[in-house]
Write a protein that holds these residues in place. Structure first.
Motif, PDB file in Angstrom:
ATOM      1  N   ARG A 235       0.984  -1.185  -0.105  1.00 21.08           N
ATOM      2  CA  ARG A 235       0.094   0.066   0.020  1.00 21.08           C
ATOM      3  C   ARG A 235       0.956   1.274  -0.021  1.00 21.08           C
ATOM      4  O   ARG A 235       0.464   2.430  -0.623  1.00 21.08           O
ATOM      5  CB  ARG A 235      -0.904  -0.016   1.036  1.00 21.08           C
ATOM      6  CG  ARG A 235      -2.286  -0.703   0.988  1.00 21.08           C
ATOM      7  CD  ARG A 235      -3.082  -0.834   2.384  1.00 21.08           C
ATOM      8  NE  ARG A 235      -3.423   0.590   2.581  1.00 21.08           N
ATOM      9  CZ  ARG A 235      -4.026   0.723   3.859  1.00 21.08           C
ATOM     10  NH1 ARG A 235      -4.443  -0.098   4.382  1.00 21.08           N
ATOM     11  NH2 ARG A 235      -4.495   1.969   4.206  1.00 21.08           N
ATOM     12  N   ALA A 236       1.977   1.126   0.842  1.00 21.91           N
ATOM     13  CA  ALA A 236       2.826   2.489   0.709  1.00 21.91           C
ATOM     14  C   ALA A 236       3.407   2.784  -0.738  1.00 21.91           C
ATOM     15  O   ALA A 236       3.848   3.990  -0.935  1.00 21.91           O
ATOM     16  CB  ALA A 236       3.999   2.142   1.784  1.00 21.91           C
ATOM     17  N   GLU A 237       3.700   1.627  -1.377  1.00 24.33           N
ATOM     18  CA  GLU A 237       4.102   2.034  -2.757  1.00 24.33           C
ATOM     19  C   GLU A 237       3.190   2.677  -3.738  1.00 24.33           C
ATOM     20  O   GLU A 237       3.522   3.500  -4.460  1.00 24.33           O
ATOM     21  CB  GLU A 237       4.515   0.666  -3.362  1.00 24.33           C
ATOM     22  CG  GLU A 237       5.657  -0.129  -2.778  1.00 24.33           C
ATOM     23  CD  GLU A 237       6.051  -1.342  -3.431  1.00 24.33           C
ATOM     24  OE1 GLU A 237       5.331  -1.663  -4.408  1.00 24.33           O
ATOM     25  OE2 GLU A 237       7.083  -1.986  -3.004  1.00 24.33           O
ATOM     26  N   GLU A 238       2.033   2.477  -3.025  1.00 22.43           N
ATOM     27  CA  GLU A 238       0.790   3.216  -4.011  1.00 22.43           C
ATOM     28  C   GLU A 238       0.373   4.720  -3.449  1.00 22.43           C
ATOM     29  O   GLU A 238      -0.479   5.240  -3.852  1.00 22.43           O
ATOM     30  CB  GLU A 238      -0.544   2.310  -3.980  1.00 22.43           C
ATOM     31  CG  GLU A 238      -0.294   1.083  -4.585  1.00 22.43           C
ATOM     32  CD  GLU A 238      -0.177   1.095  -6.178  1.00 22.43           C
ATOM     33  OE1 GLU A 238      -0.689   2.165  -6.783  1.00 22.43           O
ATOM     34  OE2 GLU A 238       0.704   0.158  -6.641  1.00 22.43           O
ATOM     35  N   GLU A 239       1.248   4.871  -2.487  1.00 22.89           N
ATOM     36  CA  GLU A 239       1.069   6.076  -1.557  1.00 22.89           C
ATOM     37  C   GLU A 239      -0.433   6.300  -1.123  1.00 22.89           C
ATOM     38  O   GLU A 239      -1.032   7.252  -1.149  1.00 22.89           O
ATOM     39  CB  GLU A 239       1.393   7.376  -2.651  1.00 22.89           C
ATOM     40  CG  GLU A 239       2.882   7.343  -3.128  1.00 22.89           C
ATOM     41  CD  GLU A 239       3.205   8.571  -4.069  1.00 22.89           C
ATOM     42  OE1 GLU A 239       2.003   9.149  -4.444  1.00 22.89           O
ATOM     43  OE2 GLU A 239       4.125   8.937  -4.229  1.00 22.89           O
ATOM     44  N   ASP A 240      -0.758   5.113  -0.469  1.00 27.39           N
ATOM     45  CA  ASP A 240      -2.125   5.215   0.178  1.00 27.39           C
ATOM     46  C   ASP A 240      -1.999   5.637   1.625  1.00 27.39           C
ATOM     47  O   ASP A 240      -1.179   4.747   2.442  1.00 27.39           O
ATOM     48  CB  ASP A 240      -2.589   3.526  -0.033  1.00 27.39           C
ATOM     49  CG  ASP A 240      -3.787   3.252   0.879  1.00 27.39           C
ATOM     50  OD1 ASP A 240      -4.220   4.315   1.394  1.00 27.39           O
ATOM     51  OD2 ASP A 240      -4.319   2.243   0.971  1.00 27.39           O
ATOM     52  N   ASP A 241      -2.672   6.573   1.905  1.00 32.53           N
ATOM     53  CA  ASP A 241      -2.294   7.380   3.206  1.00 32.53           C
ATOM     54  C   ASP A 241      -3.754   7.100   4.031  1.00 32.53           C
ATOM     55  O   ASP A 241      -3.768   7.753   5.176  1.00 32.53           O
ATOM     56  CB  ASP A 241      -2.180   8.829   3.064  1.00 32.53           C
ATOM     57  CG  ASP A 241      -3.228   9.532   2.321  1.00 32.53           C
ATOM     58  OD1 ASP A 241      -4.017   8.896   1.846  1.00 32.53           O
ATOM     59  OD2 ASP A 241      -3.084  10.777   2.326  1.00 32.53           O
ATOM     60  N   CYS A 242      -4.551   6.237   3.861  1.00 36.84           N
ATOM     61  CA  CYS A 242      -5.706   5.906   4.728  1.00 36.84           C
ATOM     62  C   CYS A 242      -5.535   5.447   6.028  1.00 36.84           C
ATOM     63  O   CYS A 242      -4.462   4.657   6.090  1.00 36.84           O
ATOM     64  CB  CYS A 242      -6.570   4.716   3.750  1.00 36.84           C
ATOM     65  SG  CYS A 242      -8.220   4.426   4.635  1.00 36.84           S
TER      66      CYS A 242
END
Length: 333
Positions: A235-242
């Motif tokens: 998720r971090a690679e997708e810049e997901d900040d949820c």
């Protein structure tokens, strides 16, 4: 019209007084009621006005539950059941009698005993609150007993079946969901509400909000920690900040719904050849059953599952024949 309404009111008060107070002097009460009624103009409410009363009382009741910390999902279920009942009886709350409740519960032959018991439980809780708040004097559900239910064994997975589900996962999100469900034994709503900030990686624990808005700590085993970290790295690679532990795949990233989580578990289960239906709640049963087989104390399991009553925990537990056999050898000599 007012005179007729006054006479009817006096008659109803007289009947009610003689019912509530068996040794009352009805003649004196009637005279006293007439003295008081002479100071008022009485207008009896129409049937339409009485019907509107039910929706109002449901709102009062659900607001009280909301203040007590009940989840919105629970409130929605209560509103649905109470609205269906009010539509069926088509009368005011105070006018409902025991026969109305029985008629409603028997109106659908396709309802199982479990469904009838659930609907009766909702009505009992509602009318118990109505009596306590003095909206009504009597509880029309008080004389109705909860129907006996079939004692169904929890359909927990075996250790082998759990391994098959693990092997069927095709990405980090699927595997993380499976591992967290099994390791924590959480309800689907509890898992959906998990946040990244609540995780204590060092202790392998995180806090969840359960039924009644109660917070408890649950634990992650080694596999859950490994696959959860892998999922969060992806998720971090997708810049997901949820902020939620499990988030939607597409932007804008947000908390996964219960339905979306069920869909993923159903997809994983569809890849496995088994006659057993695998749902999010089955993981909870499986965790409890496997833990019991491995020797966990009932009190410890109760705390892990978030049950306030140990009898509830027992419903989740099925002791294997092998375990019963070994217990008999050990303790019955």
């Amino acid at each position: 019209m007012a005179a007729n309404d006054t006479a009817r009111l006096l008659m109803e008060l007289e009947t009610m007084a003689s019912t509530l107070v068996s040794d009352a002097d009805v003649v004196k009460l009637k005279l006293r009621f007439e003295e008081v009624a002479n100071n008022y103009t009485v207008n009896r409410r129409t049937v339409e006005e009485m019907e509107n009363d039910f929706a109002e009382k449901i709102d009062y009741y659900l607001n009280a539950l909301r203040l007590e910390g009940y989840s919105e999902q629970t409130l929605y279920g209560n509103r649905l059941d109470l609205n269906k009942f009010s539509q069926y009886v088509n009368k005011a709350v105070v006018q409902v009698n025991t026969a109305d409740v029985r008629s409603y519960l028997a109106s659908r032959p396709d309802w199982s005993n479990g469904t009838v018991a659930k609907k009766l439980s909702t009505l009992k809780a509602f009318y118990k609150w109505m009596v306590a708040e003095e909206f009504v004097l009597r509880d029309p559900t008080a004389k109705i007993r909860t129907p006996k239910q079939e004692k169904r064994l929890p359909k927990a997975m075996s250790q082998n079946e759990l391994e098959m589900i693990r092997d069927a996962c095709e990405n980090s999100k699927e595997r993380a969901l499976v591992e967290v469900f099994y390791s924590t034994g959480c309800r689907i709503s509890e898992l959906a509400g998990m946040t990244k900030a609540s995780i204590d990686w060092r202790n392998g624990s995180l806090s969840v909000i359960g039924k009644g808005n109660k917070e408890r700590v649950v634990y992650l085993n080694g596999k859950a920690i490994f696959y959860l970290k892998k999922y969060l790295e992806d998720r971090a690679e997708e810049e997901d900040d949820c902020e939620y532990l499990f988030a939607t795949t597409l932007r804008p990233y947000r908390k996964m719904s219960n339905a979306a989580i069920r869909k993923i578990i159903n997809k994983v289960a569809s890849r496995v050849e088994t006659s057993k239906k695998v749902t999010p709640h089955v993981f909870r049963h499986s965790m409890a059953t496997i833990a019991i087989d491995n020797g966990i104390e009932l009190g410890d399991l109760q705390q892990l599952l978030g049950h306030s009553n140990p009898s509830t925990t027992l419903r989740y537990v099925i002791v294997s024949e092998e375990r019963k056999k070994n217990a008999h050898k050990r303790y019955v000599q």
